[in-house]
Design a protein around this motif. Structure first.
Motif, mmCIF file in Angstrom:
data_model
loop_
_atom_site.group_PDB
_atom_site.id
_atom_site.type_symbol
_atom_site.label_atom_id
_atom_site.label_comp_id
_atom_site.label_asym_id
_atom_site.label_seq_id
_atom_site.Cartn_x
_atom_site.Cartn_y
_atom_site.Cartn_z
ATOM 1 N N GLU A 139 5.640 -7.841 5.562
ATOM 2 C CA GLU A 139 5.930 -8.790 4.707
ATOM 3 C C GLU A 139 4.724 -9.558 4.338
ATOM 4 N N HIS A 140 3.619 -8.819 4.960
ATOM 5 C CA HIS A 140 2.120 -9.556 4.494
ATOM 6 C C HIS A 140 1.571 -8.659 3.399
ATOM 7 N N ILE A 141 2.494 -7.732 2.850
ATOM 8 C CA ILE A 141 1.719 -6.892 1.784
ATOM 9 C C ILE A 141 2.058 -7.719 0.426
ATOM 10 N N PRO A 142 0.971 -8.046 -0.166
ATOM 11 C CA PRO A 142 0.860 -9.132 -1.268
ATOM 12 C C PRO A 142 1.886 -8.371 -2.302
ATOM 13 N N PRO A 143 2.577 -9.194 -3.208
ATOM 14 C CA PRO A 143 3.326 -8.687 -4.311
ATOM 15 C C PRO A 143 2.379 -8.121 -5.424
ATOM 16 N N HIS A 144 3.298 -7.158 -6.255
ATOM 17 C CA HIS A 144 2.158 -6.681 -7.030
ATOM 18 C C HIS A 144 1.863 -7.891 -8.202
ATOM 19 N N GLU A 145 2.140 -8.678 -8.368
ATOM 20 C CA GLU A 145 1.979 -9.788 -9.344
ATOM 21 C C GLU A 145 0.493 -10.228 -8.869
ATOM 22 N N ALA A 146 0.206 -10.599 -7.553
ATOM 23 C CA ALA A 146 -1.176 -10.782 -7.058
ATOM 24 C C ALA A 146 -2.075 -9.723 -7.281
ATOM 25 N N ALA A 147 -2.787 -9.672 -8.705
ATOM 26 C CA ALA A 147 -3.113 -8.658 -9.103
ATOM 27 C C ALA A 147 -4.472 -7.918 -8.091
ATOM 28 N N ALA A 148 -5.324 -9.015 -7.675
ATOM 29 C CA ALA A 148 -6.519 -8.590 -7.029
ATOM 30 C C ALA A 148 -6.188 -8.310 -5.190
ATOM 31 N N SER A 149 -4.760 -8.419 -5.131
ATOM 32 C CA SER A 149 -4.655 -8.565 -3.655
ATOM 33 C C SER A 149 -4.009 -7.206 -2.999
ATOM 34 N N SER A 150 -4.136 -7.199 -1.746
ATOM 35 C CA SER A 150 -3.615 -5.870 -0.991
ATOM 36 C C SER A 150 -3.480 -6.109 0.282
ATOM 37 N N LEU A 151 -2.790 -5.424 1.124
ATOM 38 C CA LEU A 151 -2.776 -5.419 2.746
ATOM 39 C C LEU A 151 -3.965 -4.438 3.051
ATOM 40 N N TYR A 152 -5.111 -5.109 3.882
ATOM 41 C CA TYR A 152 -6.298 -4.307 4.151
ATOM 42 C C TYR A 152 -5.767 -3.994 5.603
ATOM 43 N N LEU A 153 -6.113 -2.665 5.625
ATOM 44 C CA LEU A 153 -6.101 -1.955 7.027
ATOM 45 C C LEU A 153 -7.594 -1.876 7.612
ATOM 46 N N ARG A 154 -7.594 -2.340 8.783
ATOM 47 C CA ARG A 154 -9.149 -2.099 9.651
ATOM 48 C C ARG A 154 -8.898 -1.211 10.757
ATOM 49 N N PRO A 155 -9.079 0.146 10.872
ATOM 50 C CA PRO A 155 -8.998 0.886 11.887
ATOM 51 C C PRO A 155 -10.296 0.691 12.688
ATOM 52 N N VAL A 156 -10.319 0.570 14.130
ATOM 53 C CA VAL A 156 -11.546 0.568 14.799
ATOM 54 C C VAL A 156 -11.626 1.624 15.839
ATOM 55 N N LEU A 157 -12.468 2.149 16.519
ATOM 56 C CA LEU A 157 -12.826 3.134 17.491
ATOM 57 C C LEU A 157 -13.600 2.931 18.266
ATOM 58 N N GLY B 196 -11.967 1.082 6.510
ATOM 59 C CA GLY B 196 -11.160 0.141 5.802
ATOM 60 C C GLY B 196 -10.615 0.646 4.884
ATOM 61 N N LEU B 197 -8.993 0.364 4.579
ATOM 62 C CA LEU B 197 -8.367 1.050 3.501
ATOM 63 C C LEU B 197 -7.240 0.164 3.253
ATOM 64 N N LYS B 198 -6.507 0.216 2.264
ATOM 65 C CA LYS B 198 -5.845 -0.757 1.542
ATOM 66 C C LYS B 198 -4.456 -0.043 1.258
ATOM 67 N N VAL B 199 -3.372 -1.221 1.433
ATOM 68 C CA VAL B 199 -1.905 -0.670 1.106
ATOM 69 C C VAL B 199 -1.573 -1.674 0.067
ATOM 70 N N PHE B 200 -0.738 -1.126 -1.086
ATOM 71 C CA PHE B 200 -0.408 -1.936 -2.323
ATOM 72 C C PHE B 200 1.003 -1.864 -2.488
ATOM 73 N N LYS B 201 1.595 -2.780 -2.916
ATOM 74 C CA LYS B 201 2.950 -2.880 -3.408
ATOM 75 C C LYS B 201 2.917 -2.950 -4.990
ATOM 76 N N GLY B 202 3.475 -1.725 -5.643
ATOM 77 C CA GLY B 202 3.485 -1.375 -7.067
ATOM 78 C C GLY B 202 4.494 -2.020 -7.904
ATOM 79 N N VAL B 203 4.456 -1.880 -9.196
ATOM 80 C CA VAL B 203 5.219 -2.652 -9.883
ATOM 81 C C VAL B 203 6.735 -2.279 -9.932
ATOM 82 N N ASP B 204 6.610 -0.730 -9.278
ATOM 83 C CA ASP B 204 8.176 -0.292 -9.098
ATOM 84 C C ASP B 204 8.746 -0.476 -7.863
ATOM 85 N N GLY B 205 8.114 -1.340 -7.130
ATOM 86 C CA GLY B 205 8.379 -1.619 -5.845
ATOM 87 C C GLY B 205 7.837 -0.791 -4.600
ATOM 88 N N LYS B 206 7.402 0.567 -4.998
ATOM 89 C CA LYS B 206 7.013 1.440 -3.662
ATOM 90 C C LYS B 206 5.683 0.712 -3.315
#
Length: 346
Positions: free
Chosen positions: A109-127, A56-66
């Motif tokens: 488009e499913h990456i939450p905006p940085h204003e959604a403070a506790a939110s992220s796009l969660y990735l679930r790799p499974v093997l 499980g890992l997370k992806v974030f949209k930062g205040v700088d748009g990155k």
């Protein structure tokens, strides 16, 4: 339109998943599925012998748009460790990260905006093992999938809301020489009944002790344990504890804050000396534990002992400072002096 304010830690539909097979030792080019369907032979090893590990890992949209992916190389390494324990093929670090990036691109488009403070796009790799088998033996062929979902806090509560936990005395998560330090699906399956019992009794979390003596703290069912006492950050050392990437980050930050970081066996008798207690992991970063109860066994109505930590209604000050430092790096609010974030060119 996604309502970012109502997200919990639940599955939300996205655009697609990225997958690849390893057949006879050869990995195929990754593909994308939009219908989220996979085909398995009914004799596939995963269905019979639990040949499965995940990350499980997370992806974030930062205040700088990155867009930042947090420490994917560590997840790739931990999956490799889990797969080696299961004696089955696993993706290289490059393939692991490549497929994670493709999943992010496809579900941008499913990456939450940085204003959604506790939110992220969660990735679930499974093997998991896919070759047909009847006898008990290691998987020869495997399927690797990376899927995603936008999420908020694990419990759905406000960030840093305190939780009530219970010590698990008659259920074990892992044995002394078992699979506890690996991220296997089977490790979580054996805690499900215990969790249901605890939740029905009004508890949010379960703390597991060592299986042999029930005298040492190991970890919570969903994440690692750490405590604050004075200027010390204390977390268990045990071969049965999953090496949490979040815990590793917190220890680094705590050390740089001048704290004494202790990774050692922790006797349960030390519990009443702690000022702050938390669970920590990818899904939560930190969940403060306000109250910890002990009962003779999970189903018992008898309360043997109750521990409270600081003000049980709010997160402790040291833990809160650590939390904001980690989240600040993830969101681009703090300089990433550790090189933890992989900035994606999307």
């Amino acid at each position: 339109m996604i309502d970012w304010d109502t997200l919990g830690f639940n599955y939300s539909p996205t655009n697609g998943i990225v997958y690849s097979h390893c057949i006879d030792g050869v990995w195929e080019e990754p593909s994308v599925s939009e219908d989220f369907k996979i085909e398995l032979h009914p004799f596939a090893g995963i269905l019979h012998y639990s040949q499965s590990c995940f990350e499980g890992l997370k992806v974030f949209k930062g205040v700088d748009g990155k867009v930042r992916m947090f420490r994917p190389e560590r997840n790739a390494a931990r999956m490799a460790d889990s797969a080696r324990y299961l004696d089955m093929p696993y993706p290289s670090t490059d393939l692991f990260i490549e497929m994670c990036i493709r999943c992010v691109e496809y579900n941008f488009e499913h990456i939450p905006p940085h204003e959604a403070a506790a939110s992220s796009l969660y990735l679930r790799p499974v093997l998991f093992g896919i070759n047909s088998q009847l006898g008990i033996h290691s998987a020869r062929d495997v399927m690797f999938i990376v899927m995603s979902s936008p999420v908020s806090t694990y419990s759905g509560a406000e960030r840093l809301s305190t939780q009530k936990a219970l010590i698990s005395r008659n259920y074990d998560r892992a044995s002394a020489f078992g699979s506890g330090r690996y991220k296997l699906g089977a490790n979580y399956a054996q805690s499900l009944k215990a969790y249901s019992t605890a939740h029905a009794a009004g508890y949010d979390e379960l703390l597991f002790l060592d299986s042999a003596t029930k005298t040492s703290i190991e970890e919570f069912g969903s994440s690692n344990f750490f405590a604050i006492r004075g200027n010390s950050y204390i977390t268990p050392s045990s071969n049965s504890v999953l090496p949490s990437i979040t815990n590793d980050c917190l220890r680094r930050v705590a050390s740089d804050m001048g704290m004494d970081v202790q990774v050692r066996p922790i006797p349960l008798s030390e519990m009443d000396t702690f000022e702050e207690v938390n669970s920590c992991g990818t899904a939560v970063v930190i969940s403060p534990i306000g109250i910890l109860d002990d009962r003779p066994y999970l189903e018992s109505p008898i309360l043997t002992r109750r521990y409270t930590f600081g003000d049980p209604r709010r997160c402790g000050p040291v833990s809160e400072k650590l939390y904001h430092k980690i989240v600040g790096i993830q969101k681009g609010l703090e300089e990433d002096v550790y090189g933890w974030c992989k900035v994606l060119d999307l």
